[in-house]
Scaffold this motif. Sequence first.
Motif, PDB file in Angstrom:
ATOM      1  N   ALA A  44       0.834  -1.203   0.000  1.00  0.00           N
ATOM      2  CA  ALA A  44       0.000   0.000   0.000  1.00  0.00           C
ATOM      3  C   ALA A  44       0.872   1.257   0.000  1.00  0.00           C
ATOM      4  N   ARG A  45       1.969   1.207   0.724  1.00  0.00           N
ATOM      5  CA  ARG A  45       2.871   2.365   0.747  1.00  0.00           C
ATOM      6  C   ARG A  45       3.538   2.591  -0.607  1.00  0.00           C
ATOM      7  N   LYS A  46       3.724   1.511  -1.363  1.00  0.00           N
ATOM      8  CA  LYS A  46       4.275   1.642  -2.714  1.00  0.00           C
ATOM      9  C   LYS A  46       3.209   2.082  -3.708  1.00  0.00           C
ATOM     10  N   GLY A  47       1.942   2.085  -3.274  1.00  0.00           N
ATOM     11  CA  GLY A  47       0.856   2.494  -4.156  1.00  0.00           C
ATOM     12  C   GLY A  47       0.337   1.376  -5.036  1.00  0.00           C
ATOM     13  N   ILE A  48       0.649   0.134  -4.710  1.00  0.00           N
ATOM     14  CA  ILE A  48       0.243  -0.992  -5.540  1.00  0.00           C
ATOM     15  C   ILE A  48      -1.151  -1.467  -5.172  1.00  0.00           C
ATOM     16  N   VAL A  49      -1.504  -1.403  -3.911  1.00  0.00           N
ATOM     17  CA  VAL A  49      -2.861  -1.720  -3.460  1.00  0.00           C
ATOM     18  C   VAL A  49      -3.376  -0.543  -2.647  1.00  0.00           C
ATOM     19  N   ARG A  50      -4.685  -0.519  -2.468  1.00  0.00           N
ATOM     20  CA  ARG A  50      -5.284   0.531  -1.634  1.00  0.00           C
ATOM     21  C   ARG A  50      -4.937   0.283  -0.170  1.00  0.00           C
ATOM     22  N   HIS A  51      -4.995   1.320   0.622  1.00  0.00           N
ATOM     23  CA  HIS A  51      -4.674   1.204   2.046  1.00  0.00           C
ATOM     24  C   HIS A  51      -5.712   0.383   2.808  1.00  0.00           C
ATOM     25  N   THR A  52      -6.874   0.163   2.227  1.00  0.00           N
ATOM     26  CA  THR A  52      -7.885  -0.658   2.891  1.00  0.00           C
ATOM     27  C   THR A  52      -7.529  -2.142   2.853  1.00  0.00           C
ATOM     28  N   VAL A  53      -6.697  -2.563   1.910  1.00  0.00           N
ATOM     29  CA  VAL A  53      -6.355  -3.984   1.773  1.00  0.00           C
ATOM     30  C   VAL A  53      -5.669  -4.525   3.025  1.00  0.00           C
ATOM     31  N   PRO A  54      -4.592  -3.905   3.531  1.00  0.00           N
ATOM     32  CA  PRO A  54      -3.998  -4.446   4.758  1.00  0.00           C
ATOM     33  C   PRO A  54      -4.952  -4.365   5.946  1.00  0.00           C
ATOM     34  N   ALA A  55      -5.793  -3.348   5.976  1.00  0.00           N
ATOM     35  CA  ALA A  55      -6.760  -3.230   7.078  1.00  0.00           C
ATOM     36  C   ALA A  55      -7.772  -4.368   7.044  1.00  0.00           C
ATOM     37  N   VAL A  56      -8.232  -4.722   5.857  1.00  0.00           N
ATOM     38  CA  VAL A  56      -9.201  -5.819   5.736  1.00  0.00           C
ATOM     39  C   VAL A  56      -8.558  -7.143   6.135  1.00  0.00           C
ATOM     40  N   TYR A  57      -7.346  -7.402   5.655  1.00  0.00           N
ATOM     41  CA  TYR A  57      -6.672  -8.647   6.032  1.00  0.00           C
ATOM     42  C   TYR A  57      -6.412  -8.696   7.540  1.00  0.00           C
ATOM     43  N   ALA A  58      -6.034  -7.578   8.137  1.00  0.00           N
ATOM     44  CA  ALA A  58      -5.817  -7.548   9.586  1.00  0.00           C
ATOM     45  C   ALA A  58      -7.128  -7.785  10.330  1.00  0.00           C
ATOM     46  N   ALA A  59      -8.219  -7.183   9.845  1.00  0.00           N
ATOM     47  CA  ALA A  59      -9.521  -7.345  10.499  1.00  0.00           C
ATOM     48  C   ALA A  59     -10.038  -8.777  10.382  1.00  0.00           C
ATOM     49  N   LEU A  60      -9.593  -9.507   9.383  1.00  0.00           N
ATOM     50  CA  LEU A  60     -10.023 -10.897   9.225  1.00  0.00           C
ATOM     51  C   LEU A  60      -9.087 -11.876   9.929  1.00  0.00           C
ATOM     52  N   ILE A  61      -7.795 -11.732   9.711  1.00  0.00           N
ATOM     53  CA  ILE A  61      -6.839 -12.744  10.172  1.00  0.00           C
ATOM     54  C   ILE A  61      -6.620 -12.703  11.675  1.00  0.00           C
ATOM     55  N   TYR A  62      -6.357 -11.526  12.242  1.00  0.00           N
ATOM     56  CA  TYR A  62      -6.007 -11.468  13.659  1.00  0.00           C
ATOM     57  C   TYR A  62      -7.151 -11.904  14.580  1.00  0.00           C
ATOM     58  N   PRO A  63      -8.399 -11.459  14.371  1.00  0.00           N
ATOM     59  CA  PRO A  63      -9.472 -11.952  15.246  1.00  0.00           C
ATOM     60  C   PRO A  63      -9.725 -13.455  15.100  1.00  0.00           C
ATOM     61  N   ILE A  64      -9.591 -13.975  13.882  1.00  0.00           N
ATOM     62  CA  ILE A  64      -9.783 -15.421  13.695  1.00  0.00           C
ATOM     63  C   ILE A  64      -8.701 -16.184  14.449  1.00  0.00           C
ATOM     64  N   ALA A  65      -7.452 -15.717  14.323  1.00  0.00           N
ATOM     65  CA  ALA A  65      -6.344 -16.391  15.010  1.00  0.00           C
ATOM     66  C   ALA A  65      -6.521 -16.323  16.526  1.00  0.00           C
ATOM     67  N   LEU A  66      -6.953 -15.180  17.033  1.00  0.00           N
ATOM     68  CA  LEU A  66      -7.185 -15.049  18.472  1.00  0.00           C
ATOM     69  C   LEU A  66      -8.442 -15.788  18.910  1.00  0.00           C
ATOM     70  N   GLY A  67      -9.426 -15.871  18.019  1.00  0.00           N
ATOM     71  CA  GLY A  67     -10.675 -16.546  18.341  1.00  0.00           C
ATOM     72  C   GLY A  67     -10.507 -18.029  18.597  1.00  0.00           C
ATOM     73  N   ARG A  68      -9.431 -18.592  18.091  1.00  0.00           N
ATOM     74  CA  ARG A  68      -9.174 -20.014  18.344  1.00  0.00           C
ATOM     75  C   ARG A  68      -9.027 -20.281  19.837  1.00  0.00           C
ATOM     76  N   GLN A  69      -8.661 -19.256  20.591  1.00  0.00           N
ATOM     77  CA  GLN A  69      -8.471 -19.412  22.027  1.00  0.00           C
ATOM     78  C   GLN A  69      -9.801 -19.502  22.786  1.00  0.00           C
ATOM     79  N   TRP A  70     -10.796 -18.702  22.338  1.00  0.00           N
ATOM     80  CA  TRP A  70     -11.999 -18.535  23.144  1.00  0.00           C
ATOM     81  C   TRP A  70     -13.285 -19.055  22.511  1.00  0.00           C
ATOM     82  N   LEU A  71     -13.360 -19.124  21.210  1.00  0.00           N
ATOM     83  CA  LEU A  71     -14.619 -19.482  20.551  1.00  0.00           C
ATOM     84  C   LEU A  71     -14.806 -20.989  20.475  1.00  0.00           C
ATOM     85  N   PRO A  72     -16.055 -21.453  20.569  1.00  0.00           N
ATOM     86  CA  PRO A  72     -16.301 -22.876  20.329  1.00  0.00           C
ATOM     87  C   PRO A  72     -16.011 -23.199  18.863  1.00  0.00           C
ATOM     88  N   ASN A  73     -15.518 -24.374  18.612  1.00  0.00           N
ATOM     89  CA  ASN A  73     -15.050 -24.706  17.270  1.00  0.00           C
ATOM     90  C   ASN A  73     -15.646 -26.029  16.767  1.00  0.00           C
TER      91      ASN A  73
END
Length: 105
Positions: A44-73
């Motif tokens: 995103a800093r190089k201007g190749i993707v929009r700045h929302t792309v890393p935000a979307v991946y962070a909003a998806l990946i980090y809560p899912i990874a942390l959710g493995r600790q607390w959520l029923p699976n």
Amino acid sequence: MNPISAAASSSTPMYTSRRHRALWVVAVVFSAGLLAPPLFLGAARKGIVRHTVPAVYAALIYPIALGRQWLPNPGDWISWTLAAVVLTAAAHAALLATSREGAAA
């Protein structure tokens, strides 16, 4: 004119070689996607993707990874969801800048 395409055309290329691309994709996959947001932030800093792309991946990946600790699976849905997001990020990383490379060849 799209500011992303204008910035991308004047900035450095996303990948310097096929090896660099392979390392980028492998880093995304083998870190279980945890490196995807910072790597896409660099894109995103190089201007190749929009700045929302890393935000979307962070909003998806980090809560899912942390959710493995607390959520029923039941049915192992968290692992499948995380795998889908990681593979999407890896495919996205592999496809970055390929249209410019094809045009340059």
